[in-house]
Design an enzyme around this catalytic site. Structure first.
Site, PDB file in Angstrom:
ATOM      1  CE  LYS A   4      -3.141   2.349   3.189  1.00 51.64           C
ATOM      2  NZ  LYS A   4      -4.194   2.130   4.182  1.00 51.64           N
TER       3      LYS A   4
HETATM    4  C1  5RP Z   1      -2.187   4.615   8.200  1.00 57.54           C
HETATM    5  C2  5RP Z   1      -3.018   3.635   7.483  1.00 57.54           C
HETATM    6  C3  5RP Z   1      -4.368   4.004   7.244  1.00 57.54           C
HETATM    7  O1  5RP Z   1      -5.236   2.926   7.275  1.00 57.54           O
HETATM    8  C4  5RP Z   1      -4.556   4.532   5.891  1.00 57.54           C
HETATM    9  O2  5RP Z   1      -3.488   5.195   5.368  1.00 57.54           O
HETATM   10  C5  5RP Z   1      -5.732   5.329   5.949  1.00 57.54           C
HETATM   11  O3  5RP Z   1      -6.309   5.503   4.790  1.00 57.54           O
HETATM   12  P1  5RP Z   1      -6.543   6.980   4.319  1.00 57.54           P
HETATM   13  O4  5RP Z   1      -5.184   7.602   4.148  1.00 57.54           O
HETATM   14  O5  5RP Z   1      -7.253   6.748   3.028  1.00 57.54           O
HETATM   15  O6  5RP Z   1      -7.397   7.676   5.333  1.00 57.54           O
HETATM   16  O7  5RP Z   1      -2.652   2.583   7.098  1.00 57.54           O
HETATM   17  O8  5RP Z   1      -0.913   4.199   8.315  1.00 57.54           O
END
Ligand code: 5RP
Length: 260
Positions: free
Chosen positions: A173
């Site tokens: 991710k």
């Molecule tokens: C933080 C994470 C969060 O789950 C993720 O990044 C959150 O999603 P968004 O940025 O879309 O609110 O893993 O480290």
């Protein structure tokens, strides 16, 4: 790859098109009662029909999610620092592999931070967890972040993503950036994008579309969904981009028509 690993991966990434809509609601583990998630169950229950996977912490899972659910779970297993502390994302393991198995999760998520003094701790922590998770056929999603003085650009996001994959992560991710196809090309495992801070719905839909065009297999999106003026409409629109290949304009129409 063994049967259990393949089976769990197919719960996260839909075999019919190789894509996924992950709903990230794990923010409380370092941000506390995040806007939109104060009553997490009330927020997510109407969203679940439009998500392929729910990413959250074990505390949220136990307290807010009905165990009689068929939504596949990606469990956050790293943590240990907060948004008000001095070393954000200096994370270690906060959930044992046994508890992840007991909770019957389809995958686990572990954060790494590349470009901070403590990067080694997070990289070794994730790698150790991958060894344990592989023993039981559980895929690991690497949540990549780069040091606060580093640009969130193709160079550094590409570096962190490739490192995560080389260290054994099964899914990566990362954040969307210009020339994102280069991040994808140099990362040998599937990539999903985080949504990041809340932006206007139209911009978030454009970003999701551009990420898919560049080769991402989906999103792991949180704030741009649950902080939207219409979270259900927003997730329906994101889902259509990921699984129905609609244009950002068509997706925005889906968002607007849901409100009506
Ligand atoms: C933080 C994470 C969060 O789950 C993720 O990044 C959150 O999603 P968004 O940025 O879309 O609110 O893993 O480290």
């Amino acid at each position: 790859m063994d049967w259990g690993m393949k089976n769990r991966l197919s719960k996260i990434i839909k075999p019919r098109d190789g894509r996924t809509v992950m709903l990230a609601v794990d923010h409380g583990y370092f941000m506390g009662p995040t806007t939109g998630l104060e009553k997490l169950d009330e927020m997510i229950n109407p969203l679940l029909p439009y998500a392929d996977t729910l990413m959250l912490t074990r505390g949220a899972l136990r307290n807010y999610v009905d165990p009689v659910t068929d939504i596949p779970i990606v469990l956050r297993v790293s943590g240990g620092t907060s948004i008000v502390g001095k070393e954000l994302l200096h994370e270690g393991t906060v959930v044992s592999i046994e508890d992840a198995i007991r909770l019957n999760v389809s995958g686990v998520a572990y954060s790494i931070l590349v470009g901070a003094d403590f990067e080694r701790d997070t990289l070794l922590g994730m790698t150790k967890y991958i060894d344990e998770a592989e023993r039981y056929g559980i895929p690991v999603l690497a949540v990549t972040a780069v040091g606060k003085d580093m640009a969130k650009d193709v160079r550094y996001l590409g570096l962190a993503s490739r490192m995560a994959a080389e260290l054994g992560a099964h899914i990566v991710k990362t954040y969307f950036c210009k020339d994102f196809e280069k991040v994808i090309e140099s990362c040998p495992v599937p990539v999903v994008i985080a949504g990041g801070k809340k932006q206007p719905e139209k911009d978030a839909l454009n970003m999701a579309y551009d990420a898919i065009q560049a080769g991402a297999i989906g999103v792991d999106m949180g704030r741009n969904v649950f902080q939207s003026t219409d979270p259900v409409g927003m997730l329906k629109a994101v889902n259509a981009i990921i699984h129905k290949d609609v244009t950002p304009k068509e997706a925005f129409d889906i968002f607007n028509s849901n409100k009506k």
